[in-house]
Design a protein around this motif. Structure first.
Motif, PDB file in Angstrom:
ATOM      1  N   ARG A  31      31.245  38.090   9.669  1.00 18.40           N
ATOM      2  CA  ARG A  31      32.244  38.300  10.722  1.00 18.40           C
ATOM      3  C   ARG A  31      33.556  38.841  10.137  1.00 18.40           C
ATOM      4  NH1 ARG A  31      35.987  34.831  12.237  1.00 18.40           N
ATOM      5  NH2 ARG A  31      34.870  33.037  11.364  1.00 18.40           N
ATOM      6  N   GLN A  59      27.939  45.221  12.531  1.00 19.38           N
ATOM      7  CA  GLN A  59      28.150  44.583  13.827  1.00 19.38           C
ATOM      8  C   GLN A  59      26.844  44.027  14.388  1.00 19.38           C
ATOM      9  OE1 GLN A  59      31.199  44.179  15.610  1.00 19.38           O
ATOM     10  NE2 GLN A  59      29.834  42.789  16.727  1.00 19.38           N
ATOM     11  N   ASP A  60      25.748  44.755  14.229  1.00 19.27           N
ATOM     12  CA  ASP A  60      24.454  44.260  14.723  1.00 19.27           C
ATOM     13  C   ASP A  60      24.059  42.963  14.031  1.00 19.27           C
ATOM     14  OD1 ASP A  60      24.324  46.414  16.375  1.00 19.27           O
ATOM     15  OD2 ASP A  60      22.968  47.587  15.114  1.00 19.27           O
ATOM     16  N   ASP A 108      26.153  40.080  15.470  1.00 19.00           N
ATOM     17  CA  ASP A 108      25.648  39.671  16.784  1.00 19.00           C
ATOM     18  C   ASP A 108      24.345  38.890  16.645  1.00 19.00           C
ATOM     19  OD1 ASP A 108      27.811  41.023  17.809  1.00 19.00           O
ATOM     20  OD2 ASP A 108      26.662  42.841  18.291  1.00 19.00           O
ATOM     21  N   TYR A 109      23.517  39.296  15.714  1.00 24.05           N
ATOM     22  CA  TYR A 109      22.230  38.608  15.530  1.00 24.05           C
ATOM     23  C   TYR A 109      22.439  37.198  14.983  1.00 24.05           C
ATOM     24  CZ  TYR A 109      17.341  37.966  14.217  1.00 24.05           C
ATOM     25  OH  TYR A 109      16.057  37.487  14.111  1.00 24.05           O
TER      26      TYR A 109
END
Length: 491
Positions: free
Chosen positions: A86, A97-98, A101-102
């Motif tokens: 993060r 970013q993926d 989010d995961y």
């Protein structure tokens, strides 16, 4: 005995104005002792209602505070690796970013199994398989790798690894998050070619024949990701390897297929066929690995995995070619097969990754040369398969064009009599019009015959000259006449 009037209970949270004030004799001011005390009873009931509402307000306030606390506790439970990702995204690495989010998604197991293998120069030790992330974290906390030992983690899951598995391996082994960006099949741009070639990890595109579907050429594709990490760049022995297998499919295959059979006099113990996953087959291959070479060269350790991958792709290409011959055409689209094989060949030619150590070891060079030879042959077979398919497609197109030509000729022959009759009756000839000033009908047929003879003579002379110039010989009469009359094969 003088009787006393009992006092109504008061709420400890009520103010002094809400409390009832009594005299020393137990009576309220202005109240006659002989009258019933209805006012006092109503006031007490109203006081209880007010107290109840205040209690509800305090309970609601406490509930809101406890909810806020639970959210804070949830934020505290964010893993250190997730927090690290993060912070990287916030600092500008938006290509992660993926992965962020995961990792922030719903938790859960993905039917994961982790095998751990330790290799030293003189022995190998295989730990019991680990089924949960809690066991994995506990193992990594309590079993530190010795400095002169190679430790291999081989994780197997369905399609995608769980966020907990990424958190455990990422924080425990201090891995590059871009490696896990590959594992979750992110569509974002992760590497430039120079970065990818020098990263300490590679990804292999594997394919096995799918025995579940009725088609004999269906292929299940999956990824195997390999991460090689050394604690110190100057160390020649002792490193950690992480293998992620994104498939748990069992295949009916023996690892003995990768080895040369023993000579005739040797006794061969029977082996019961058993369906095993790609990870289990790779673990079995360590029975034939020299531990002293394994600690020096990661490519030597990965070479059996590459050979297994090459063998499976060879089965796929062979099955597709056999099916093409059987159906007399293209049996399967095979999109992406050649691309995955070519990528694997480029990985082998680099020795895995340019950052891996031990690629100059003699045993590693021998493995690399053998793999390059096998994969180049497989690439040639794939190209040959597509060349044959192109020729077959061209032949099928010619046959299709010939069928359409024959169909068109059939319609031409069908309507030819009608066309001739309508043409004849549409002419202004004396036999039809009745006028002697118009030409006779026989003049039309004579003109058509003379024109056809002139056309045939012109084509015959042209064919005779072309054969003479091309082949240096004189064409026969029937050969020239046949071509002029439409027999194409006669030239």
């Amino acid at each position: 005995m003088a009787s006393t009037t009992p006092q109504l209970p008061t709420s400890p949270t009520s103010s002094g104005e809400d409390n009832f004030t009594t005299q020393s004799n137990g009576h309220h001011p202005g109240h006659h002792p002989g009258h019933p005390r209805h006012a006092e009873t109503f006031d007490g009931f109203e006081n209880r209602v007010d107290t109840g509402f205040k209690s509800l307000k305090r309970f609601a306030h406490r509930s809101r505070k406890s909810t806020h606390t639970s959210l804070q506790d949830w934020a505290v439970r964010e893993g250190p690796y997730q927090r690290y990702v993060r912070e990287l995204v916030a600092a500008g690495w938006s290509n992660l970013q993926d992965l962020q989010d995961y990792l922030g998604g719903s938790a859960g197991q993905h039917n994961e199994t982790v095998s751990v293998l330790d290799i030293r120069t003189d022995k190998k030790h295989h730990y019991p398989d680990i089924k949960t992330n809690f066991e994995l974290k506990n193992f990594m906390d309590t079993n530190q790798r010795p400095a002169d030992t190679v430790r291999l983690y081989m994780a197997e899951y369905d399609r995608l690894p769980s966020a907990e598995l990424i958190e455990t391996f990422g924080s425990g082994l201090q891995l590059d998050p871009r490696f896990f960006q590959w594992a979750i099949h992110s569509k974002g741009h992760v590497f430039t070619p120079s970065q990818r070639h020098r990263a300490p990890y590679v990804t292999l595109g594997c394919g096995i024949l799918d025995a579940v579907t009725p088609s004999t050429t269906d292929v299940e594709k999956f990824k195997v990701l390999v991460y090689i990490r050394r604690d110190e760049k100057s160390a020649e022995t002792g490193w950690t390897g992480l293998f992620l297998f994104s498939s748990r499919t069992k295949i009916n295959m023996s690892i003995q297929l990768l080895l040369d059979p023993p000579p005739f006099p040797a006794s061969i113990p029977p082996v019961r066929p058993e369906f095993k996953s790609f990870r289990q087959l790779y673990i079995e291959s360590f029975e034939f690995v020299d531990p002293s070479c394994a600690v020096k060269s990661p490519f030597y350790v990965v070479s059996n995995l590459l050979r297994l991958d090459c063998f499976c792709w060879n089965q796929v290409v062979t099955a597709i070619r056999e099916q093409d011959v059987k159906v007399g055409g293209i049996s399967d689209t095979t999109i992406g097969h050649a691309e995955e094989i070519t990528k694997t060949l480029s990985i082998v030619e680099r020795g895995g990754s340019l950052s891996w150590h031990g690629t100059n070891e003699q045993v590693a060079k021998e493995k690399q040369d053998a793999l390059i030879e096998d994969l180049k042959h497989l690439v040639d077979q794939t190209k040959l398969m597509w060349e044959i398919r192109d020729k077959m497609n061209s032949i099928r197109k010619q046959n299709s064009d010939a069928r359409w030509t024959a169909l068109t000729n059939a319609f031409t022959y069908l309507f030819a009599p009608v066309t001739i009759i309508s043409g004849v009756y549409g002419m202004n000839v004396s036999e039809i019009s009745g006028s002697s000033s118009n030409p006779n009908i026989w003049q039309f047929f004579v003109a058509v015959a003379i024109f056809n003879v002139c056309v045939v003579l012109a084509l015959s002379i042209s064919t005779w000259i072309r054969i003479l110039n091309k082949h240096g010989r004189k064409a026969h009469f029937w050969e020239v006449l046949g071509y002029s009359m439409g027999k194409v094969g006669s030239k």
